[in-house]
Design a protein around this motif. Structure first.
Motif, short mmCIF file in Angstrom:
data_model
loop_
_atom_site.label_atom_id
_atom_site.label_comp_id
_atom_site.label_asym_id
_atom_site.label_seq_id
_atom_site.Cartn_x
_atom_site.Cartn_y
_atom_site.Cartn_z
N UNK A 172 0.71 -1.04 0.29
CA UNK A 172 0.14 -0.20 -0.23
C UNK A 172 0.86 1.13 -0.13
N UNK A 173 2.36 1.11 0.72
CA UNK A 173 2.63 2.57 0.56
C UNK A 173 3.66 2.50 -0.56
N UNK A 174 3.93 1.17 -1.64
CA UNK A 174 4.69 1.56 -3.18
C UNK A 174 3.59 2.27 -3.82
N UNK A 175 2.19 1.86 -3.12
CA UNK A 175 1.79 2.71 -4.39
C UNK A 175 0.91 3.53 -3.85
N UNK A 176 1.01 4.32 -2.71
CA UNK A 176 0.41 6.05 -2.82
C UNK A 176 2.15 6.32 -3.38
N UNK A 177 3.31 6.34 -2.30
CA UNK A 177 4.23 6.90 -3.62
C UNK A 177 4.77 6.82 -4.57
N UNK A 178 3.53 5.85 -5.38
CA UNK A 178 4.17 5.93 -6.86
C UNK A 178 2.76 6.31 -7.54
N UNK A 179 2.29 6.99 -6.73
CA UNK A 179 0.93 8.62 -7.33
C UNK A 179 1.59 9.48 -7.17
N UNK A 180 2.10 9.53 -5.43
CA UNK A 180 3.17 11.06 -5.56
C UNK A 180 3.61 11.44 -6.81
N UNK A 181 4.65 9.77 -7.09
CA UNK A 181 6.10 10.05 -8.66
C UNK A 181 5.19 10.89 -9.39
N UNK A 182 3.90 10.45 -9.64
CA UNK A 182 3.23 10.35 -10.88
C UNK A 182 3.25 12.39 -11.21
N UNK A 183 3.12 12.61 -10.04
CA UNK A 183 2.66 14.44 -9.71
C UNK A 183 3.57 15.31 -11.12
N UNK A 218 16.89 8.45 -8.07
CA UNK A 218 15.75 7.66 -7.51
C UNK A 218 15.04 9.46 -6.45
N UNK A 219 13.79 9.05 -6.96
CA UNK A 219 12.76 9.39 -5.76
C UNK A 219 12.86 9.07 -4.57
N UNK A 220 13.05 9.65 -3.93
CA UNK A 220 12.32 9.53 -2.63
C UNK A 220 12.14 10.24 -1.46
N UNK A 221 11.30 9.98 -0.06
CA UNK A 221 10.43 10.83 0.45
C UNK A 221 11.15 9.86 1.95
N UNK A 222 11.92 11.21 2.71
CA UNK A 222 11.95 10.82 4.31
C UNK A 222 10.62 10.95 5.05
N UNK A 223 10.18 10.57 5.96
CA UNK A 223 9.53 10.61 6.30
C UNK A 223 9.87 10.81 7.90
N UNK A 224 9.93 12.06 8.55
CA UNK A 224 9.66 12.16 9.98
C UNK A 224 9.13 12.51 10.87
N UNK A 225 7.60 12.99 10.80
CA UNK A 225 7.11 13.53 11.20
C UNK A 225 5.86 12.45 10.61
N UNK A 226 5.41 12.08 11.19
CA UNK A 226 4.24 11.39 10.64
C UNK A 226 2.44 12.50 10.99
N UNK A 227 2.48 13.07 11.32
CA UNK A 227 1.26 14.82 11.37
C UNK A 227 1.26 15.86 11.08
N UNK A 228 2.33 15.83 9.88
CA UNK A 228 2.41 17.37 9.63
C UNK A 228 3.05 17.08 7.98
N UNK A 229 2.89 17.81 7.18
CA UNK A 229 3.70 18.10 5.64
C UNK A 229 3.80 16.46 4.99
N UNK A 230 2.65 15.68 5.03
CA UNK A 230 2.45 14.82 3.65
C UNK A 230 1.79 15.03 2.96
N UNK A 231 1.63 14.15 1.71
CA UNK A 231 0.70 15.19 0.88
C UNK A 231 -0.84 14.11 0.03
N UNK A 232 -1.21 14.24 1.21
CA UNK A 232 -2.82 14.45 1.95
C UNK A 232 -3.20 14.10 0.93
N UNK A 233 -3.80 15.80 0.15
CA UNK A 233 -4.30 16.29 -0.24
C UNK A 233 -4.26 15.79 -1.60
N UNK A 234 -2.86 15.44 -2.12
CA UNK A 234 -3.06 15.25 -3.53
C UNK A 234 -2.67 13.63 -3.44
N UNK A 235 -2.72 12.66 -2.69
CA UNK A 235 -2.93 11.50 -2.69
C UNK A 235 -3.43 10.75 -1.45
#
Ligand SMILES: O=C(O)CCC(=O)C(=O)O
Ligand SMILES: [Fe+2]
Length: 446
Positions: A172-183, A218-235
């Motif tokens: 599920x996380x691979x898929x979510x990140x795929x969608x982000x990389x497609x933006x 490579x595309x990378x997304x470092x996730x250090x916070x779980x409650x802010x600055x995540x692309x929830x609106x886009x994905x």
């Protein structure tokens, strides 16, 4: 066997020029019948062997465990709530004994001698973070600790099976990140990493591990916070799938910190005390999503997927898809490929653990190469790395009992001479945070 693992096995076998299947039955140390299945196939330039073992009394209710036959054969029983149980088959002569004779169907492979066997990984068995087991019983911790000690001191890595993190959460996380990389690029860059904070998106070619002038794609997304600055609106759903997986990884990491202390004969809480703020202020642990885009033929000179490096922290947990490319460096400096063991999670040592343990657990150097075969190169690769870091203000000084008398510092000294680590040149480590920031400056310098 779970359906996704079955699908991967089928795909591998279908794309293999030849394969063999060997079914056998034997009894374990308690006298119960066990069904054994070996599947061998050609995967790139190696003969991959997967070993499945099941209690043949109740095939429906059992969890299949994957073992490489060249390793010690150990099985973690289906985790009963609140208990962990590891059964060893060593006394049956499978583990470390002779290679199983599995010639059936493989006789025609003339070039077999030229192929390498994936035998460089010592198996670590593992426990269940999604279950209820937070504090496994002492004897289990000791047994797994002994395996981990051997694997990390000899190889710097181990494969964990039955770790309890469901494959579908990873997918599920691979898929979510795929969608982000497609933006579009602009949308992605809204989330870009801004130093010195490590959280955020890093576009291909920006970050460089390799000291040579090589572009790392490579595309990378470092996730250090779980409650802010995540692309929830886009994905939609990004935050929930990422949070759920990060929590599982954190639980697994906590168990491993306990096992690690046991493996060094330290008090159970030794490392837990210095990792008490993961995903909170004051700790740089992070879950990194990686996507390596497909690369066309012919290979472009000066381009790789991930340059050679060691991770910076205590240890890393790595989930990877079946596309391959990960290589590790042995103590003789030779690179070898890490085979894909479906469903497993790899643990590898980081620089701070090497410093802490006075190189009892040396930091593993690794890289991700561009696959040679055009068919594989033209596919993307997904992985997720969970970097476990000590709390920022932790002074990293070698644990005294792991130092020789001559190396032990005088009382009150807080700087440390470090025999084998990368710090030998500078001789001093202060805190985990300082070490990390120094590495980030190197990695993100253009
Ligand atoms: O993608 C991988 O398998 C490895 C990534 C890695 O080593 C890293 O990001 O530190
Ligand atoms: Fe790494």
């Amino acid at each position: 066997m779970s359906s996704d693992i079955e699908a991967i096995m089928k795909e591998k076998i279908n794309s293999s020029q030849k394969f063999s299947l060997h079914i056998d039955e034997s009894t374990d140390i308690s006298g119960h019948a066990q069904l054994l299945a070996y599947i061998r196939y050609i995967d790139g330039d190696v003969i991959a062997t997967n070993f499945f073992i099941r209690d043949s009394r109740n095939l429906e209710g059992q969890v299949a465990v994957f073992i490489w036959p060249t390793n010690r054969v150990v099985r973690l029983y289906p985790p009963a709530k609140g208990s962990l149980f590891v059964a060893s088959y060593d006394s049956q002569g499978y583990g470390g004994g002779s290679q199983p004779r599995i010639r059936t169907g493989a006789q025609g492979i003339e070039s077999e001698s030229k192929l390498r066997y994936d035998r460089h990984i010592t198996l670590g068995t593992f426990c269940c973070p999604s279950g209820t087991v937070d504090v496994p019983c002492k004897s289990t911790v000791r047994r797994v600790a002994a395996q981990l000690h051997r694997a990390l001191s000899e190889k710097g890595l181990a494969l964990l099976v039955n770790h309890g993190i469901p494959e579908d959460k990873i997918r599920a996380v691979y898929n979510a990140f795929d969608k982000f990389c497609d933006l579009p690029e602009d949308a992605r860059n809204t989330y870009r990493r801004i130093s010195p904070c490590n959280h955020g998106y890093v576009s291909p070619g920006t970050e460089r591990f390799s000291r040579e002038h090589i572009e790392e794609m490579r595309h990378t997304f470092n996730i250090c916070w779980l409650d802010r600055k995540l692309p929830e609106a886009e994905v939609q759903g990004f935050q929930s799938v990422v949070t759920s997986l990060a929590q599982d990884f954190q639980k697994l990491a906590t168990l491993l910190l306990r096992v690690l202390a046991s493996s060094l004969d330290l008090q159970a809480e030794y490392f837990l005390h210095s990792h008490s703020n993961m995903f909170e202020e004051g700790n740089e642990s992070c879950m990194r999503l990686l996507y390596y885009p497909p690369l066309g033929a012919p290979p472009t000179p000066g381009v790789t997927r991930c340059g050679e490096h060691a991770d910076y922290g205590t240890f890393t947990l790595l989930a990877q898809d079946c596309e391959g490319g990960l290589e590790v460096q042995a103590s003789n400096h030779r690179w070898s490929r890490v085979g894909h063991l479906p469903g497993s999670i790899l643990i590898n040592t980081g620089e701070l653990l090497a410093s802490w343990t006075n190189a009892t657990y040396p930091a593993l150097r690794h890289r991700v190469v561009v696959p040679e075969q055009p068919k594989i190169r033209s596919k993307g690769r997904h992985s997720i790395a969970f970097f476990v870091h000590p709390d920022n203000n932790t002074p990293i000084t070698p644990i005294q009992c792991l130092m020789t008398k001559a190396e032990q510092p005088s009382p009150n000294s807080c700087s440390v001479k470090n025999r084998k680590s990368h710090h030998a040149k500078h001789n001093t480590i202060y805190t985990a945070y300082q070490h990390l920031q120094m590495r980030f400056r190197e990695t993100y310098a253009s």
